[in-house]
Design a protein around this motif. Structure first.
Motif, short mmCIF file in Angstrom:
data_model
loop_
_atom_site.label_atom_id
_atom_site.label_comp_id
_atom_site.label_asym_id
_atom_site.label_seq_id
_atom_site.Cartn_x
_atom_site.Cartn_y
_atom_site.Cartn_z
N PHE A 174 2.31 6.69 -7.02
CA PHE A 174 1.33 7.51 -7.73
C PHE A 174 1.04 8.85 -7.04
O PHE A 174 0.12 9.55 -7.43
CB PHE A 174 0.03 6.72 -7.92
CG PHE A 174 0.21 5.51 -8.80
CD1 PHE A 174 0.23 5.64 -10.18
CD2 PHE A 174 0.37 4.26 -8.25
CE1 PHE A 174 0.40 4.54 -11.00
CE2 PHE A 174 0.53 3.14 -9.05
CZ PHE A 174 0.55 3.27 -10.43
N ASN A 175 1.81 9.20 -6.00
CA ASN A 175 1.63 10.47 -5.27
C ASN A 175 0.21 10.61 -4.72
O ASN A 175 -0.46 11.62 -4.97
CB ASN A 175 1.98 11.66 -6.16
CG ASN A 175 3.40 11.61 -6.64
OD1 ASN A 175 4.32 11.43 -5.86
ND2 ASN A 175 3.60 11.74 -7.94
N LEU A 176 -0.23 9.61 -3.99
CA LEU A 176 -1.61 9.55 -3.49
C LEU A 176 -1.66 9.56 -1.98
O LEU A 176 -0.66 9.39 -1.30
CB LEU A 176 -2.28 8.25 -3.97
CG LEU A 176 -2.27 7.96 -5.45
CD1 LEU A 176 -2.73 6.54 -5.70
CD2 LEU A 176 -3.17 8.94 -6.19
N PHE A 177 -2.87 9.69 -1.47
CA PHE A 177 -3.16 9.44 -0.07
C PHE A 177 -4.51 8.74 -0.01
O PHE A 177 -5.29 8.79 -0.96
CB PHE A 177 -3.15 10.73 0.77
CG PHE A 177 -3.86 11.90 0.14
CD1 PHE A 177 -5.20 12.14 0.39
CD2 PHE A 177 -3.17 12.77 -0.70
CE1 PHE A 177 -5.85 13.22 -0.18
CE2 PHE A 177 -3.82 13.86 -1.27
CZ PHE A 177 -5.16 14.09 -1.01
N VAL A 178 -4.76 8.05 1.08
CA VAL A 178 -6.02 7.32 1.25
C VAL A 178 -7.06 8.29 1.80
O VAL A 178 -6.80 9.02 2.75
CB VAL A 178 -5.84 6.12 2.20
CG1 VAL A 178 -7.18 5.47 2.51
CG2 VAL A 178 -4.89 5.11 1.59
N GLU A 237 -10.44 4.02 -1.21
CA GLU A 237 -10.55 5.25 -1.99
C GLU A 237 -9.22 5.97 -1.89
O GLU A 237 -8.65 6.12 -0.80
CB GLU A 237 -11.66 6.14 -1.46
CG GLU A 237 -11.82 7.43 -2.27
CD GLU A 237 -12.90 8.33 -1.71
OE1 GLU A 237 -13.97 8.40 -2.33
OE2 GLU A 237 -12.65 8.95 -0.64
N PHE A 238 -8.74 6.43 -3.04
CA PHE A 238 -7.47 7.13 -3.13
C PHE A 238 -7.72 8.56 -3.59
O PHE A 238 -8.61 8.81 -4.40
CB PHE A 238 -6.55 6.44 -4.13
CG PHE A 238 -6.25 5.01 -3.78
CD1 PHE A 238 -5.23 4.70 -2.89
CD2 PHE A 238 -7.00 3.98 -4.32
CE1 PHE A 238 -4.97 3.38 -2.56
CE2 PHE A 238 -6.75 2.66 -4.00
CZ PHE A 238 -5.72 2.36 -3.11
N GLY A 239 -6.91 9.49 -3.07
CA GLY A 239 -7.05 10.88 -3.44
C GLY A 239 -5.72 11.50 -3.82
O GLY A 239 -4.67 11.03 -3.41
N ILE A 263 0.83 -1.21 0.00
CA ILE A 263 0.00 0.00 0.00
C ILE A 263 0.87 1.26 0.00
O ILE A 263 0.64 2.18 -0.77
CB ILE A 263 -0.99 0.01 1.18
CG1 ILE A 263 -2.00 -1.14 1.06
CG2 ILE A 263 -1.69 1.36 1.29
CD1 ILE A 263 -3.02 -0.99 -0.05
N GLU A 264 1.87 1.29 0.87
CA GLU A 264 2.75 2.47 0.92
C GLU A 264 3.47 2.68 -0.40
O GLU A 264 3.61 3.81 -0.88
CB GLU A 264 3.76 2.32 2.05
CG GLU A 264 4.63 3.53 2.25
CD GLU A 264 5.55 3.37 3.44
OE1 GLU A 264 6.76 3.20 3.20
OE2 GLU A 264 5.05 3.39 4.58
#
Length: 134
Positions: free
Chosen positions: A74-78, A96-98, A67-68
């Motif tokens: 992809f430069n994301l956060f949950v 869900e990813f943002g 996950i990390e």
């Protein structure tokens, strides 16, 4: 992680979510008091217990690796863990990813139908891992 699929939760039909393109929505950042907009998408996937870092993974226990690695890649956060769905699922994980950047979410959605996993390697006596998408 394998078998990535789009997931469209009911909350995306509400007025605080604006559809940008298939599977991608714009909304307010849940972690920021500045009223910044973010882009979100929700995916389902299966963890692979035979893969590095996923040995004890399940929908109720999403392991740090990979996950990390996915978040970093992809430069994301949950933005939503879908706890109730993950609690009752035997194999399918919901997440869900943002991102503040639409292009990051678009790149993430390229995982649909693919695998994403970590491959360990040693360097100077330390263990590291690279992420692989296939």
């Amino acid at each position: 992680m394998k078998n990535f699929l789009n997931y469209t939760p009911e909350k995306y039909t509400k007025s605080d979510f604006q559809k940008i393109e298939e599977g991608i929505y714009k909304t307010r950042c849940p972690y920021d008091d500045s009223d910044r907009d973010i882009f979100v998408t929700s995916l389902t996937f299966e963890m692979e217990p035979d893969c590095y870092g996923e040995e004890d993974a399940s929908p109720r226990n999403l392991t740090q690796v990979p996950i990390e690695g996915l978040l970093d890649e992809f430069n994301l956060f949950v933005t939503d863990f879908y706890e109730q769905l993950n609690e009752t699922s035997e194999a399918i994980c919901y997440q869900e990813f943002g991102s503040f950047d639409l292009a990051d979410i678009q790149k993430l959605r390229n995982l649909i139908g693919k695998r994403f996993y970590a491959v360990p390697y040693m360097e100077d006596g330390e263990e590291y891992y690279n992420m692989v998408m296939e």
